[in-house]
Design an enzyme around this catalytic site. Sequence first.
Site, PDB file in Angstrom:
ATOM      1  N   GLU A  76       0.815  -1.203   0.000  1.00  0.00           N
ATOM      2  CA  GLU A  76       0.000   0.000   0.000  1.00  0.00           C
ATOM      3  C   GLU A  76       0.860   1.269   0.000  1.00  0.00           C
ATOM      4  O   GLU A  76       0.545   2.240  -0.664  1.00  0.00           O
ATOM      5  CB  GLU A  76      -0.919  -0.021   1.231  1.00  0.00           C
ATOM      6  CG  GLU A  76      -1.830   1.171   1.367  1.00  0.00           C
ATOM      7  CD  GLU A  76      -2.981   1.168   0.381  1.00  0.00           C
ATOM      8  OE1 GLU A  76      -3.225   0.130  -0.242  1.00  0.00           O
ATOM      9  OE2 GLU A  76      -3.605   2.230   0.230  1.00  0.00           O
ATOM     10  N   ASP A  77       1.953   1.250   0.737  1.00  0.00           N
ATOM     11  CA  ASP A  77       2.689   2.494   0.986  1.00  0.00           C
ATOM     12  C   ASP A  77       4.020   2.640   0.246  1.00  0.00           C
ATOM     13  O   ASP A  77       4.664   3.677   0.357  1.00  0.00           O
ATOM     14  CB  ASP A  77       2.987   2.639   2.497  1.00  0.00           C
ATOM     15  CG  ASP A  77       1.712   2.822   3.305  1.00  0.00           C
ATOM     16  OD1 ASP A  77       0.679   3.127   2.688  1.00  0.00           O
ATOM     17  OD2 ASP A  77       1.765   2.656   4.529  1.00  0.00           O
TER      18      ASP A  77
END
Length: 716
Positions: A76-77
């Site tokens: 996600e990051d």
Amino acid sequence: MMRQYDLVERVKRYDPGADEALLNRAYVYAMVAHGSQKRASGDPFLAHPLEVAAILTELRVDAATIVAAVLHDTVEDTAATLEEINRIFGTEIGSLVDGLTKIKRLDLVSRQAAQGENFRKLLLAVAEDLRVLLVKLADRLHNMRTLGFMPADKRRRIAQETLDIYAPLAGRMGIQEMRDELEDLAFRNINAEAYGTISERLRELGARNVSLVEEVESALKAKLATSGVPAEVVGRRKTPYSIWRKMERKSIAFEQLSDVYGFRLIVGTVDECYRGLGIVHTAWPAVPGRFKDYISNPKQNDYASLHTTVIGPRSQRVELQIRTRGMEEVAEYGIAAHPLYKDGASGLASESRAYQWLRRTVDLLAEGDSPEEFLEHTKLELFHDQVFCFTPNGRLIALPRGGNAIDFAYAVHTDVGNSAVGAKINGRMAPLFNELQNGDEVEIVRADGQAPPAAWESLVVTGKARAAIRRATKASTRRQYAGLGRQILERAFERAAKPFSDEKLRGALPRLARASIDDVLAAVGRGEMFSGDVVRGVYPDYVERRGEADAGRAATARSNKTGSGPDALPIRGIDPDLAVRFAPDGGAVPGDRIVGILTPGQGVTIYPIQSRALADFDNDPERWIDVRWDVEAGAGRRFPARLALHSINEPGSLAQIAQVIADHDGNIENISMHRRTPDFTEVTVDLSVFDLKHLTAIVSELRAKPAVNRVERVTG
Ligand code: MN
């Protein structure tokens, strides 16, 4: 920040065979992926996934879960991709990371509808593999521990979500310590003042009672040892949040809390648990009603223990939990204490009741309840602890706390619930909606041909009962509408001088675009389909005579069922065979937006759309009928309206009011007065006007009068 070898060592301590190279690979991969990213605290981002992994090592989870924890924020990051993780770490870890990525974006405290939907997604994601849930809970715990660095509004939101969703989930999974910490951190952020006060009181109390705690501990230990049951005794202070909840639930003050201290006795065997209990009860008097045997009836999350409260040394109430080392592990690690959580689909997992709960909850999803309803059910079931009751045959029925005999009946079988008319609780007749207590034996009294009253829906606490009641009342409402529809049709065919039978109706189903005779009858009963259209559907070449056409098409409904007299209300959209009237309090005038409410057997009542009385029908959308004014038919007629005025108490006030209405050609039907204060009188005027414009003109003129302080339209 935790070093690479720290992590490996922590895992090796409880799992010597763990794949060291895999753990090292994950550490390095996350370090490279997160690079120089920082957390809100200013710490390197990498510290977060490592702390999450560290929390999980306390639960002694397998290496794959630890690796997934280390990687949980990479997809996600960072630039990392799932494909890459699958390639490097294999698909088992890949799918764990995938599940975590999926739930990362879910906002569980958003609007109710989205919240329900998101919660569904969360449960679906974690049901694939319970390890996803364990990592998610550890992730949330670490985020809660470091919440102080977030802006205030975000902090509150995350804390609320934690309290609503994650803490109960941790509890349901049996991970009690994690639940306690999540609740306490959330409580501190949501109600800092209460948290501070209770913590302070606890500190004071602790300082005052140091010697008491020691005294109780050694007294317990000595008693048990001399009786041949060696036990470890652990003093346990309640958390501020659990005290707060108790204070809220029982509406009592801190001073009235009698059992702030609890003790845990850990013994060798189940047999020793019961012997220990006997020893304790012999030495000190037991407080009635406080004994619970979660060993013979474990909680849904597998928690087992004996609970009791005694009047101990110095006449203090002392709460005790007695359990074995194995039970202690389940209490501490919950679902993680089972080596079985690895594969959700495998038969092994069925050993764990926490897992069964999750499965059942996910099954509920498949039943197609709306997300909001689903959330409501699940939340209720998460929050309530449970009670255990028995059928006369000794079958155990577990219900959420607050459940009653109706819940019980539906838990036994839907048919039992639908036909329930009474209950015998422990051999005595009792109201169906009495809250059940642990150990109650419940016998449901049944009668055939019953439909559950719709009001039951608000009395039950289980989702199963609520859904079944809703289904049954829907079916019974439908039967009522169909009956009404049949009456309407019989009259319509009679008026058209055409024979009516189910056979003829069946032949016309394709033309009427309905699937069954019942559908047609119910549609006519609900006012969705006009009887004239059904007659033409059955006899396509039937031509209405003029009078009938007027009745059918203009749908000029009548205030009685025998003919369209001059009293007929000029409302379109209602079958001519239905009685129509205005709502009793206030009426409606042309120009008002209106809606019809159908009451089987009584006809249609017209309400202005702003009427407060409509709230009573919110849950019966099938009773709402679209109607509109027939402007032509209504021309020149008067309609009822009600005004509420505050009039100043002085001579001639009432005359002024009457004069305004008369000047505008309004008819006063009735006036009632009620003196509220020495200065003002409340005046209710029932009048009749031509339309909304007419009424508005009267209202604004009244408002302009010095004797009138306030004018409001009243619409029921
Ligand atoms: Mn995270």
